[in-house]
Design a protein around this motif. Sequence first.
Motif, PDB file in Angstrom:
ATOM      1  N   ALA A  71       0.820  -1.212   0.000  1.00 55.79           N
ATOM      2  CA  ALA A  71       0.000   0.000   0.000  1.00 55.79           C
ATOM      3  C   ALA A  71       0.854   1.262   0.000  1.00 55.79           C
ATOM      4  CB  ALA A  71      -0.928  -0.006   1.213  1.00 55.79           C
ATOM      5  N   SER A  72       2.137   1.161   0.332  1.00 53.25           N
ATOM      6  CA  SER A  72       2.974   2.359   0.356  1.00 53.25           C
ATOM      7  C   SER A  72       3.256   2.822  -1.062  1.00 53.25           C
ATOM      8  CB  SER A  72       4.295   2.063   1.057  1.00 53.25           C
ATOM      9  OG  SER A  72       4.048   1.505   2.305  1.00 53.25           O
ATOM     10  N   PRO A  73       3.128   4.120  -1.321  1.00 52.35           N
ATOM     11  CA  PRO A  73       3.350   4.606  -2.683  1.00 52.35           C
ATOM     12  C   PRO A  73       4.788   4.364  -3.125  1.00 52.35           C
ATOM     13  CG  PRO A  73       2.322   6.292  -1.323  1.00 52.35           C
ATOM     14  CD  PRO A  73       2.734   5.196  -0.407  1.00 52.35           C
ATOM     15  N   ARG A  74       4.929   3.875  -4.347  1.00 51.21           N
ATOM     16  CA  ARG A  74       6.267   3.704  -4.935  1.00 51.21           C
ATOM     17  C   ARG A  74       6.199   4.213  -6.361  1.00 51.21           C
ATOM     18  NH1 ARG A  74       7.461  -2.296  -3.889  1.00 51.21           N
ATOM     19  NH2 ARG A  74       5.281  -2.064  -3.339  1.00 51.21           N
ATOM     20  N   PHE A  75       7.300   4.786  -6.842  1.00 54.95           N
ATOM     21  CA  PHE A  75       7.286   5.398  -8.161  1.00 54.95           C
ATOM     22  C   PHE A  75       6.855   4.416  -9.240  1.00 54.95           C
ATOM     23  CE2 PHE A  75       9.801   8.774  -6.255  1.00 54.95           C
ATOM     24  CZ  PHE A  75       9.145   9.859  -6.809  1.00 54.95           C
ATOM     25  N   PHE A  76       5.810   4.771  -9.951  1.00 58.82           N
ATOM     26  CA  PHE A  76       5.333   4.065 -11.138  1.00 58.82           C
ATOM     27  C   PHE A  76       4.897   2.625 -10.890  1.00 58.82           C
ATOM     28  CE2 PHE A  76       8.341   7.327 -12.631  1.00 58.82           C
ATOM     29  CZ  PHE A  76       7.414   8.156 -13.229  1.00 58.82           C
ATOM     30  N   ALA A  77       4.754   2.254  -9.615  1.00 60.92           N
ATOM     31  CA  ALA A  77       4.219   0.920  -9.345  1.00 60.92           C
ATOM     32  C   ALA A  77       2.707   1.008  -9.486  1.00 60.92           C
ATOM     33  CB  ALA A  77       4.597   0.488  -7.938  1.00 60.92           C
ATOM     34  N   PRO A  78       2.060  -0.038  -9.996  1.00 61.81           N
ATOM     35  CA  PRO A  78       0.599   0.028 -10.052  1.00 61.81           C
ATOM     36  C   PRO A  78       0.033   0.084  -8.639  1.00 61.81           C
ATOM     37  CG  PRO A  78       1.386  -2.167 -10.629  1.00 61.81           C
ATOM     38  CD  PRO A  78       2.593  -1.295 -10.509  1.00 61.81           C
ATOM     39  N   ILE A  79      -1.098   0.761  -8.480  1.00 58.41           N
ATOM     40  CA  ILE A  79      -1.741   0.783  -7.171  1.00 58.41           C
ATOM     41  C   ILE A  79      -2.287  -0.612  -6.927  1.00 58.41           C
ATOM     42  CG2 ILE A  79      -3.611   1.758  -5.813  1.00 58.41           C
ATOM     43  CD1 ILE A  79      -3.266   4.334  -7.290  1.00 58.41           C
ATOM     44  N   SER A  80      -1.749  -1.265  -5.914  1.00 55.10           N
ATOM     45  CA  SER A  80      -2.050  -2.677  -5.729  1.00 55.10           C
ATOM     46  C   SER A  80      -3.465  -2.851  -5.211  1.00 55.10           C
ATOM     47  CB  SER A  80      -1.081  -3.269  -4.723  1.00 55.10           C
ATOM     48  OG  SER A  80      -1.276  -2.607  -3.502  1.00 55.10           O
ATOM     49  N   ASP A  81      -3.920  -4.100  -5.212  1.00 47.62           N
ATOM     50  CA  ASP A  81      -5.215  -4.394  -4.627  1.00 47.62           C
ATOM     51  C   ASP A  81      -5.158  -4.051  -3.158  1.00 47.62           C
ATOM     52  OD1 ASP A  81      -7.265  -5.254  -6.218  1.00 47.62           O
ATOM     53  OD2 ASP A  81      -6.299  -7.180  -6.593  1.00 47.62           O
ATOM     54  N   ALA A  97      -4.662   3.689  -0.186  1.00 50.02           N
ATOM     55  CA  ALA A  97      -4.704   2.932  -1.440  1.00 50.02           C
ATOM     56  C   ALA A  97      -6.154   2.676  -1.851  1.00 50.02           C
ATOM     57  CB  ALA A  97      -3.949   1.615  -1.277  1.00 50.02           C
ATOM     58  N   ARG A 101      -7.819   4.432  -5.282  1.00 49.39           N
ATOM     59  CA  ARG A 101      -8.395   3.546  -6.297  1.00 49.39           C
ATOM     60  C   ARG A 101      -9.850   3.851  -6.518  1.00 49.39           C
ATOM     61  NH1 ARG A 101      -6.083  -2.137  -7.440  1.00 49.39           N
ATOM     62  NH2 ARG A 101      -8.130  -2.451  -8.332  1.00 49.39           N
ATOM     63  N   ALA A 134       5.662  10.099  -5.260  1.00 53.49           N
ATOM     64  CA  ALA A 134       5.518   8.684  -5.597  1.00 53.49           C
ATOM     65  C   ALA A 134       4.033   8.368  -5.833  1.00 53.49           C
ATOM     66  CB  ALA A 134       6.082   7.817  -4.476  1.00 53.49           C
ATOM     67  N   SER A 157       2.946   9.716  -9.149  1.00 54.65           N
ATOM     68  CA  SER A 157       3.359   8.907 -10.302  1.00 54.65           C
ATOM     69  C   SER A 157       2.413   7.735 -10.506  1.00 54.65           C
ATOM     70  CB  SER A 157       4.790   8.398 -10.110  1.00 54.65           C
ATOM     71  OG  SER A 157       4.803   7.311  -9.208  1.00 54.65           O
ATOM     72  N   GLN A 158       1.736   7.330  -9.420  1.00 52.58           N
ATOM     73  CA  GLN A 158       0.831   6.190  -9.515  1.00 52.58           C
ATOM     74  C   GLN A 158      -0.559   6.583  -9.997  1.00 52.58           C
ATOM     75  OE1 GLN A 158       1.488   4.820  -5.367  1.00 52.58           O
ATOM     76  NE2 GLN A 158       2.013   2.877  -6.302  1.00 52.58           N
ATOM     77  N   GLU A 161      11.808   5.728  -0.172  1.00 50.39           N
ATOM     78  CA  GLU A 161      11.408   4.381  -0.533  1.00 50.39           C
ATOM     79  C   GLU A 161      12.140   3.458   0.428  1.00 50.39           C
ATOM     80  OE1 GLU A 161      10.111   3.853  -4.789  1.00 50.39           O
ATOM     81  OE2 GLU A 161      11.859   5.103  -5.056  1.00 50.39           O
TER      82      GLU A 161
END
Lengths: 325, 343
Positions: free
Chosen positions: A262-272, B216, B220, B241, B244-245, B285
């Motif tokens: 759940a932690s934001p990471r550059f260009f990672a898809p927003i996970s379930d 999150a 979403r 970050a 970017s998502q 990160e």
Amino acid sequence: MSTAPIFRLLDVQKAYDVDAKGGSLFSRAKRRLRALDGVRLSLAPGESLAIVGESGSGKTTLLRVLLGLTHPTDGRALFREKDIASLDGVDRDRFCREVAAIYQDARGSLNPRMSVLDLIAEPLDHHKLCTNSDRSDRVAALMSRVGLSPAMMSRYVSALSGGQLRRIAIARALASEPSVLVADEAVSGLDVSTQAQILKLLRDLQREMGLSLLFITHDLGVAAYLCDRIAVMYLGRVVEAGLTREVLKAPAHPYTRALLNASPRFFAPISDPLPGEVPSPIDLPPGCRFAGRCVRAQDDCQKSEPALTPASPTRMFACFHPLAS
Amino acid sequence: MKPLDLGTARASTTLPAALGGRIEPAAGTEPLLKVEGLSLTRGESLILDEVAFSLRRGATLGLLGESGAGKSTIALALIGLLRKPEVGLSGTITLDGEGDVVDAPEKAWLKLRGRRVAMIFQDASAALNPCFTIGRQIMTPLRRVLGLGRSAARVRAIELLESVGLNDAPSRLSAYPHQLSGGMQQRVMIAIALSSNPDLLLADEPTSALDVTIQAQIIRLILEETRRRSASCIFVLHDLALASQCCDDVVVLYGGQVVETGPSRIVLDAPMHPYTQALKGCVLEFDTEELEPLPSGAPSFASKSPGCRFADRCARALDKCAATKPPLVATRGRKLACWNPLP
């Protein structure tokens, strides 16, 4: 310096009695809210430990127990092998001097009617650490230590920015020459750039002065930057603990994995995202507390609660079906 | 007034994003919103300095920067809460189909606000009225804006609360805001903002008060709901970050000036402006070993200072930076305002 732990928590439990929901106004029925349930931790000299979890996980109650502001209902909280609850006399003074706290709301924790000089000098005065003549020199030295200009000494809280207030809170904590810093969300609510400055300051101070640091946060990035060890809490229990690097690289507990995702990471898809929210800590069902939100939960998770067991000398987790590393 | 299209939209709820992929917008090319030369002066201070950007229909845009950069001020101007006669606002805000709205009178804004442009505020617990039930707060705009009757509004309110993931919606209608958790309150705010199917949703730091797992969920939810309605969304954020998502395009602001803007995949992947790079360097990160924080300092808003406002905190500043303001020019897939950009 001895290597005996500074803080040791032995199965600490803190339960509150709350009014039963839905009962009559005059009903005496009570229900138990277990804010902390069997927490086992230790903090050695010079070590940095992050306590990570979402709201409602018991992080702040844990801090209050460590500072002796509330006493555990069961189990023991030890400071240098003595019960925090029963410290008195010389031991109590030593505890107050050695353990310094930085609170979440810097503005709220500083008296608006005191100047910066008086705020930082208050611990010096209380512990009689300086004479009247070198009082302002000591304060000026502390202020430069945390990156503030001593020219600010005569200002009041209302004239300072959020980042400056955090620095004052840190200077005030350092004034009594502590061996342990306990910080509760000390960087939340700041701009990323100010947060980076404060984090760098805290890490430099911790390394240069050999302080022990107990840092409460909900941000895994902050925990990874600042602390060697990490303890992940969920609903009053530690679910995983170990070296920060190891835990974040290969989490064993599904909750740690979910927090990482759940932690934001550059260009990672927003996970379930994890489904639902942290349930109420009142009258918890038997079994693992995380089972209701866990993707790996099976029948045995509902029946009994997994204990925090060591998997290696540096790693512990409480899960029947841990993620393979 | 736009027709209700929730019924048909609800049928197509299986988004690729629900399977864990990045939510790719079905963005059209027509701009929904075009902001040009937006400036705001207060006395001697220039709070916004010639801000310009545009937003395609169905796309998401992020306004990024530290506090004091003017992000929230722009959001307020976009929803008509800062208007020309009261403050020194100049420039144009062109909303598709409405023309330039920067001059529009309050009467015209009453027809736009909530219907075409809606806002999700940072602090849901402060934005919801503690004296009224959730049901009343969500049904009032339905009845006043959409003209629904009492029972129709109730049915629609339950639908909306269910669509934002509030379980047990009928009984939640009679709950007061304090009875809900922070994440639930933010969901209610989103339901209210979406209640009249706006084309443009403004989300001012919608998750900064929430835990990461709830963050999150909320991000979403906003992306799914706006996409389902082909609406556009502007996020005000300070976490690069996260931007970017969830943002297709970003606008990086410093002291009310646009310093770098373009597709997030280009701007945030390889920033050319030293300020964007510095902000990116502040993001933690899990493998961040060293932080290189920006020196402290705040931009000067004095309208008379001619140069780049970032010059006094910038490690790459040249003599000319303090003297002349760099123009915003197209460079390598983005627009950049810098005399000495990163290679």
